[in-house]
Design a protein around this motif. Structure first.
Motif, PDB file in Angstrom:
ATOM      1  N   LEU A  29      23.198   6.656 -26.599  1.00 42.52           N
ATOM      2  CA  LEU A  29      21.845   6.144 -26.359  1.00 42.52           C
ATOM      3  C   LEU A  29      20.916   6.506 -27.511  1.00 42.52           C
ATOM      4  O   LEU A  29      20.186   5.655 -28.022  1.00 42.52           O
ATOM      5  N   ARG A  30      20.934   7.751 -27.920  1.00 38.55           N
ATOM      6  CA  ARG A  30      20.000   8.223 -28.937  1.00 38.55           C
ATOM      7  C   ARG A  30      20.411   7.795 -30.351  1.00 38.55           C
ATOM      8  O   ARG A  30      19.581   7.301 -31.113  1.00 38.55           O
ATOM      9  N   GLU A  31      21.661   8.009 -30.702  1.00 41.38           N
ATOM     10  CA  GLU A  31      22.081   7.850 -32.097  1.00 41.38           C
ATOM     11  C   GLU A  31      22.491   6.427 -32.468  1.00 41.38           C
ATOM     12  O   GLU A  31      22.242   5.998 -33.584  1.00 41.38           O
ATOM     13  N   GLN A  32      23.101   5.708 -31.544  1.00 35.96           N
ATOM     14  CA  GLN A  32      23.543   4.347 -31.869  1.00 35.96           C
ATOM     15  C   GLN A  32      22.564   3.284 -31.391  1.00 35.96           C
ATOM     16  O   GLN A  32      22.430   2.243 -32.019  1.00 35.96           O
ATOM     17  N   LEU A  33      21.904   3.531 -30.281  1.00 37.84           N
ATOM     18  CA  LEU A  33      21.058   2.499 -29.685  1.00 37.84           C
ATOM     19  C   LEU A  33      19.563   2.777 -29.849  1.00 37.84           C
ATOM     20  O   LEU A  33      18.737   1.992 -29.396  1.00 37.84           O
ATOM     21  N   GLY A  34      19.210   3.891 -30.471  1.00 44.64           N
ATOM     22  CA  GLY A  34      17.811   4.187 -30.782  1.00 44.64           C
ATOM     23  C   GLY A  34      16.926   4.464 -29.588  1.00 44.64           C
ATOM     24  O   GLY A  34      15.701   4.448 -29.706  1.00 44.64           O
ATOM     25  N   GLN A  35      17.521   4.758 -28.443  1.00 47.00           N
ATOM     26  CA  GLN A  35      16.751   5.081 -27.246  1.00 47.00           C
ATOM     27  C   GLN A  35      16.582   6.600 -27.184  1.00 47.00           C
ATOM     28  O   GLN A  35      17.353   7.305 -26.535  1.00 47.00           O
ATOM     29  N   THR A  36      15.567   7.097 -27.870  1.00 44.92           N
ATOM     30  CA  THR A  36      15.401   8.544 -28.047  1.00 44.92           C
ATOM     31  C   THR A  36      14.496   9.187 -27.008  1.00 44.92           C
ATOM     32  O   THR A  36      14.174  10.365 -27.115  1.00 44.92           O
ATOM     33  N   GLY A  37      14.088   8.439 -26.001  1.00 42.28           N
ATOM     34  CA  GLY A  37      13.247   9.013 -24.956  1.00 42.28           C
ATOM     35  C   GLY A  37      13.972  10.093 -24.174  1.00 42.28           C
ATOM     36  O   GLY A  37      13.412  11.146 -23.886  1.00 42.28           O
ATOM     37  N   SER A  38      15.224   9.839 -23.818  1.00 42.57           N
ATOM     38  CA  SER A  38      16.020  10.846 -23.112  1.00 42.57           C
ATOM     39  C   SER A  38      16.310  11.985 -24.072  1.00 42.57           C
ATOM     40  O   SER A  38      16.712  11.758 -25.208  1.00 42.57           O
ATOM     41  N   HIS A  39      16.104  13.204 -23.608  1.00 47.18           N
ATOM     42  CA  HIS A  39      16.252  14.367 -24.476  1.00 47.18           C
ATOM     43  C   HIS A  39      17.516  15.153 -24.161  1.00 47.18           C
ATOM     44  O   HIS A  39      17.998  15.149 -23.029  1.00 47.18           O
ATOM     45  N   ILE A  40      18.007  15.847 -25.165  1.00 44.52           N
ATOM     46  CA  ILE A  40      19.130  16.763 -24.995  1.00 44.52           C
ATOM     47  C   ILE A  40      18.515  18.151 -24.827  1.00 44.52           C
ATOM     48  O   ILE A  40      17.937  18.685 -25.760  1.00 44.52           O
ATOM     49  N   GLY A  41      18.627  18.695 -23.632  1.00 44.86           N
ATOM     50  CA  GLY A  41      17.984  19.972 -23.370  1.00 44.86           C
ATOM     51  C   GLY A  41      18.937  21.135 -23.268  1.00 44.86           C
ATOM     52  O   GLY A  41      18.648  22.220 -23.741  1.00 44.86           O
ATOM     53  N   CYS A  42      20.093  20.921 -22.637  1.00 46.91           N
ATOM     54  CA  CYS A  42      20.956  22.072 -22.383  1.00 46.91           C
ATOM     55  C   CYS A  42      22.437  21.781 -22.570  1.00 46.91           C
ATOM     56  O   CYS A  42      23.222  22.695 -22.697  1.00 46.91           O
ATOM     57  N   ASP A  43      22.846  20.536 -22.545  1.00 43.68           N
ATOM     58  CA  ASP A  43      24.257  20.133 -22.644  1.00 43.68           C
ATOM     59  C   ASP A  43      25.117  20.651 -21.500  1.00 43.68           C
ATOM     60  O   ASP A  43      26.341  20.664 -21.600  1.00 43.68           O
ATOM     61  N   THR A  44      24.519  21.115 -20.440  1.00 46.33           N
ATOM     62  CA  THR A  44      25.294  21.634 -19.311  1.00 46.33           C
ATOM     63  C   THR A  44      24.874  21.017 -17.981  1.00 46.33           C
ATOM     64  O   THR A  44      25.330  21.458 -16.941  1.00 46.33           O
ATOM     65  N   SER A  45      24.000  20.056 -18.002  1.00 45.91           N
ATOM     66  CA  SER A  45      23.473  19.338 -16.830  1.00 45.91           C
ATOM     67  C   SER A  45      22.518  20.158 -15.984  1.00 45.91           C
ATOM     68  O   SER A  45      22.176  19.759 -14.884  1.00 45.91           O
ATOM     69  N   HIS A  46      22.047  21.279 -16.479  1.00 50.12           N
ATOM     70  CA  HIS A  46      21.130  22.098 -15.697  1.00 50.12           C
ATOM     71  C   HIS A  46      19.671  21.655 -15.788  1.00 50.12           C
ATOM     72  O   HIS A  46      18.922  21.770 -14.831  1.00 50.12           O
ATOM     73  N   CYS A  47      19.240  21.143 -16.940  1.00 43.96           N
ATOM     74  CA  CYS A  47      17.800  20.921 -17.126  1.00 43.96           C
ATOM     75  C   CYS A  47      17.319  19.534 -16.709  1.00 43.96           C
ATOM     76  O   CYS A  47      16.185  19.365 -16.304  1.00 43.96           O
ATOM     77  N   GLY A  48      18.158  18.509 -16.835  1.00 48.55           N
ATOM     78  CA  GLY A  48      17.773  17.164 -16.420  1.00 48.55           C
ATOM     79  C   GLY A  48      16.959  16.376 -17.430  1.00 48.55           C
ATOM     80  O   GLY A  48      16.546  15.252 -17.143  1.00 48.55           O
ATOM     81  N   ALA A  49      16.734  16.898 -18.627  1.00 43.41           N
ATOM     82  CA  ALA A  49      15.937  16.178 -19.628  1.00 43.41           C
ATOM     83  C   ALA A  49      16.613  14.884 -20.069  1.00 43.41           C
ATOM     84  O   ALA A  49      15.956  13.980 -20.573  1.00 43.41           O
ATOM     85  N   CYS A  50      17.918  14.777 -19.844  1.00 46.82           N
ATOM     86  CA  CYS A  50      18.689  13.608 -20.277  1.00 46.82           C
ATOM     87  C   CYS A  50      18.903  12.591 -19.160  1.00 46.82           C
ATOM     88  O   CYS A  50      19.665  11.644 -19.320  1.00 46.82           O
ATOM     89  N   THR A  51      18.242  12.756 -18.029  1.00 53.86           N
ATOM     90  CA  THR A  51      18.475  11.901 -16.867  1.00 53.86           C
ATOM     91  C   THR A  51      18.153  10.436 -17.156  1.00 53.86           C
ATOM     92  O   THR A  51      17.103  10.115 -17.702  1.00 53.86           O
ATOM     93  N   VAL A  52      19.100   9.579 -16.795  1.00 53.99           N
ATOM     94  CA  VAL A  52      18.919   8.129 -16.851  1.00 53.99           C
ATOM     95  C   VAL A  52      19.386   7.567 -15.509  1.00 53.99           C
ATOM     96  O   VAL A  52      19.988   8.273 -14.702  1.00 53.99           O
ATOM     97  N   ASP A  53      19.095   6.297 -15.285  1.00 58.86           N
ATOM     98  CA  ASP A  53      19.548   5.625 -14.071  1.00 58.86           C
ATOM     99  C   ASP A  53      20.750   4.761 -14.445  1.00 58.86           C
ATOM    100  O   ASP A  53      20.661   3.948 -15.363  1.00 58.86           O
TER     101      ASP A  53
END
Length: 161
Positions: A29-53
């Motif tokens: 999403l971020r690197e190939q499709l330029g959708q940088t709104g979703s953030h990488i916060g923890c890489d372990t699914s704890h923070c939810g900054a990367c949540t999409v539908d």
């Protein structure tokens, strides 16, 4: 390892990308499709900054392989606003001061979006429970809850309820 061809719908538009089978959806999403709104916060699914539908469910895109999105409908924070302007949730976060640093906001917005799709009139307790998988380190959550309540009322009013 050979790249795989991946097609899915992103924010209402079809996309095609080549991905490594081990590549995470957040990176595509971020690197190939330029959708940088979703953030990488923890890489372990704890923070939810990367949540999409994805296909009508909230997913933490840092733990979803991109290949799992084959044929899926993916909505990111970039897809929330429409031709008429901000989504009521985005407006609510602005009006009710539901953000401070903003890092968690895209994930909060996307989780709240799914929450309101599944329960258009949640109680405060249901909102807090529904957002429990998304961490905010700045706000204390009260204004985030108010923002979701604001959006729920605005959506209900627009639907004539």
């Amino acid at each position: 390892m050979a790249k795989q061809h991946l097609t899915f719908t992103l924010n209402g538009s079809p996309v095609e990308v080549l991905v490594d089978p081990r590549e995470l959806l957040i990176h595509v999403l971020r690197e190939q499709l330029g959708q940088t709104g979703s953030h990488i916060g923890c890489d372990t699914s704890h923070c939810g900054a990367c949540t999409v539908d994805m296909n009508g469910q909230s997913v933490k895109s840092c733990t979803v392989l991109a290949v799992q999105a084959e044929g899926a409908r993916v909505l990111t924070v970039e897809g929330l606003a429409g031709p008429a302007g901000l989504h009521p949730l985005q407006e609510g976060f602005m009006q009710e001061h539901g953000l401070q640093c903003g890092y968690c906001t895209p994930g909060m917005l996307m989780r709240a979006y799914r929450l309101l799709q599944d329960n258009p009139n949640p109680t405060e307790e249901q909102i807090r429970g529904g957002l429990a998988g998304n961490i905010c380190r700045c706000t204390g959550y009260q204004n985030i809850v108010k923002a979701v309540q604001y959006a729920a009322k605005k959506i209900a009013a627009a639907q004539g309820e």
